[in-house]
Design a protein around this motif. Sequence first.
Motif, PDB file in Angstrom:
ATOM      1  N   GLY A  70       0.788  -1.221   0.000  1.00  0.00           N
ATOM      2  CA  GLY A  70       0.000   0.000   0.000  1.00  0.00           C
ATOM      3  C   GLY A  70       0.822   1.274   0.000  1.00  0.00           C
ATOM      4  O   GLY A  70       0.410   2.290   0.571  1.00  0.00           O
ATOM      5  N   ILE A  71       1.962   1.248  -0.670  1.00  0.00           N
ATOM      6  CA  ILE A  71       2.837   2.425  -0.705  1.00  0.00           C
ATOM      7  C   ILE A  71       2.461   3.333  -1.874  1.00  0.00           C
ATOM      8  O   ILE A  71       2.170   2.858  -2.979  1.00  0.00           O
ATOM      9  CB  ILE A  71       4.314   2.003  -0.852  1.00  0.00           C
ATOM     10  N   SER A  86      11.424  -9.573  -4.327  1.00  0.00           N
ATOM     11  CA  SER A  86      10.602  -8.635  -3.562  1.00  0.00           C
ATOM     12  C   SER A  86       9.165  -8.626  -4.073  1.00  0.00           C
ATOM     13  O   SER A  86       8.875  -9.110  -5.172  1.00  0.00           O
ATOM     14  CB  SER A  86      11.207  -7.229  -3.623  1.00  0.00           C
ATOM     15  N   VAL A  87       8.260  -8.051  -3.267  1.00  0.00           N
ATOM     16  CA  VAL A  87       6.828  -8.053  -3.573  1.00  0.00           C
ATOM     17  C   VAL A  87       6.253  -6.655  -3.381  1.00  0.00           C
ATOM     18  O   VAL A  87       6.570  -5.976  -2.389  1.00  0.00           O
ATOM     19  CB  VAL A  87       6.074  -9.054  -2.663  1.00  0.00           C
ATOM     20  N   PHE A  88       5.417  -6.226  -4.338  1.00  0.00           N
ATOM     21  CA  PHE A  88       4.657  -4.986  -4.228  1.00  0.00           C
ATOM     22  C   PHE A  88       3.172  -5.359  -4.174  1.00  0.00           C
ATOM     23  O   PHE A  88       2.675  -6.065  -5.062  1.00  0.00           O
ATOM     24  CB  PHE A  88       4.885  -4.088  -5.441  1.00  0.00           C
ATOM     25  N   VAL A  89       2.467  -4.863  -3.167  1.00  0.00           N
ATOM     26  CA  VAL A  89       1.032  -5.115  -3.030  1.00  0.00           C
ATOM     27  C   VAL A  89       0.296  -3.782  -3.048  1.00  0.00           C
ATOM     28  O   VAL A  89       0.575  -2.892  -2.240  1.00  0.00           O
ATOM     29  CB  VAL A  89       0.717  -5.881  -1.735  1.00  0.00           C
ATOM     30  N   ASP A  90      -0.635  -3.625  -3.978  1.00  0.00           N
ATOM     31  CA  ASP A  90      -1.443  -2.400  -4.103  1.00  0.00           C
ATOM     32  C   ASP A  90      -0.603  -1.127  -4.186  1.00  0.00           C
ATOM     33  O   ASP A  90      -0.890  -0.131  -3.504  1.00  0.00           O
ATOM     34  CB  ASP A  90      -2.429  -2.282  -2.931  1.00  0.00           C
ATOM     35  N   PRO A  91       0.435  -1.103  -5.000  1.00  0.00           N
ATOM     36  CA  PRO A  91       1.204   0.142  -5.145  1.00  0.00           C
ATOM     37  C   PRO A  91       0.407   1.175  -5.935  1.00  0.00           C
ATOM     38  O   PRO A  91      -0.264   0.830  -6.903  1.00  0.00           O
ATOM     39  CB  PRO A  91       2.450  -0.303  -5.914  1.00  0.00           C
ATOM     40  N   VAL A 108       4.253  -8.115  -8.517  1.00  0.00           N
ATOM     41  CA  VAL A 108       3.532  -6.841  -8.342  1.00  0.00           C
ATOM     42  C   VAL A 108       2.045  -7.150  -8.406  1.00  0.00           C
ATOM     43  O   VAL A 108       1.535  -7.588  -9.446  1.00  0.00           O
ATOM     44  CB  VAL A 108       3.920  -5.820  -9.432  1.00  0.00           C
ATOM     45  N   ASP A 109       1.325  -6.929  -7.310  1.00  0.00           N
ATOM     46  CA  ASP A 109      -0.099  -7.231  -7.237  1.00  0.00           C
ATOM     47  C   ASP A 109      -0.922  -5.949  -7.248  1.00  0.00           C
ATOM     48  O   ASP A 109      -0.708  -5.053  -6.437  1.00  0.00           O
ATOM     49  CB  ASP A 109      -0.419  -8.006  -5.947  1.00  0.00           C
ATOM     50  N   GLY A 130      -3.236  -8.214 -12.055  1.00  0.00           N
ATOM     51  CA  GLY A 130      -4.349  -7.333 -11.754  1.00  0.00           C
ATOM     52  C   GLY A 130      -3.993  -5.866 -11.905  1.00  0.00           C
ATOM     53  O   GLY A 130      -2.941  -5.490 -12.417  1.00  0.00           O
ATOM     54  N   GLY A 131      -4.926  -5.020 -11.459  1.00  0.00           N
ATOM     55  CA  GLY A 131      -4.674  -3.583 -11.439  1.00  0.00           C
ATOM     56  C   GLY A 131      -4.963  -2.878 -12.758  1.00  0.00           C
ATOM     57  O   GLY A 131      -5.476  -3.465 -13.710  1.00  0.00           O
ATOM     58  N   LYS A 132      -4.606  -1.603 -12.786  1.00  0.00           N
ATOM     59  CA  LYS A 132      -4.866  -0.746 -13.932  1.00  0.00           C
ATOM     60  C   LYS A 132      -3.676   0.191 -14.124  1.00  0.00           C
ATOM     61  O   LYS A 132      -3.222   0.826 -13.177  1.00  0.00           O
ATOM     62  CB  LYS A 132      -6.144   0.065 -13.722  1.00  0.00           C
TER      63      LYS A 132
END
Length: 228
Positions: A70-71, A86-91, A108-109, A130-132
């Motif tokens: 969530g960054i 490494s992992v990015f969630v809801d960036p 990257v999620d 996912g994402g946009k």
Amino acid sequence: MGRRYRSRMAKTKKGLEAPRVDEADPRDLTDAPAEELRSRESHDAERYDGGDLTEYDLEGSTFSECVFEGITFGATRLRGSRFVESVFVDPFAPEFSAARTTWRTVRVDRPRWGSAELFDAELESVRLSGGKIDFLNLRGSTLRDVVIENCAIGELDLGGVRATRVALVDCRVGTLDVTSAELSSVDLRTTTFDRIDGIPGLRGAIIDDQQLTLLAPLFAAQHGVIVE
């Protein structure tokens, strides 16, 4: 990799290789405040949960086995940085500025990015799910073993990329630019496109029958064929 994707790959002609993506799974992490990050530092096994890095300078930094949750990356300067396992969630980022970065075994999620500037980057064993993304600029980058799945992308710039074992799975793309791209085992079959620029750059990609029908007028125009 999802069962559906593996089954579709099995139906392709011999010689097409599926991406080999090692899933990032950082463990035994230390919670750290994102706001204390600085440029050209190395960070190992840290979790950053929430935080606003708008206009922070993190150029040349290295992150190994880190998790970003969530960054907000608002014009955060990441040029030349490295992300490993490494992992990015809801960036979130109106402008994700990450030119000439290195991504190895990264997930990257659900990104929500306006302009994502990843030109001249190196991506290996990366999954984006996912994402946009309004504009994903990978021009001149090297992609190896990359999966982009279930993502809505307004414009995807792959001009001049060198891509090997890459798959766009169930994505919706407005404009795809493959001008001067070098593609090998690039699977586009389950993704929809409104427009494709640089048609000769599709050499080395695989498409399905429906996509071929949609692309037929572009292929004809490229070779000077008039269809009436």
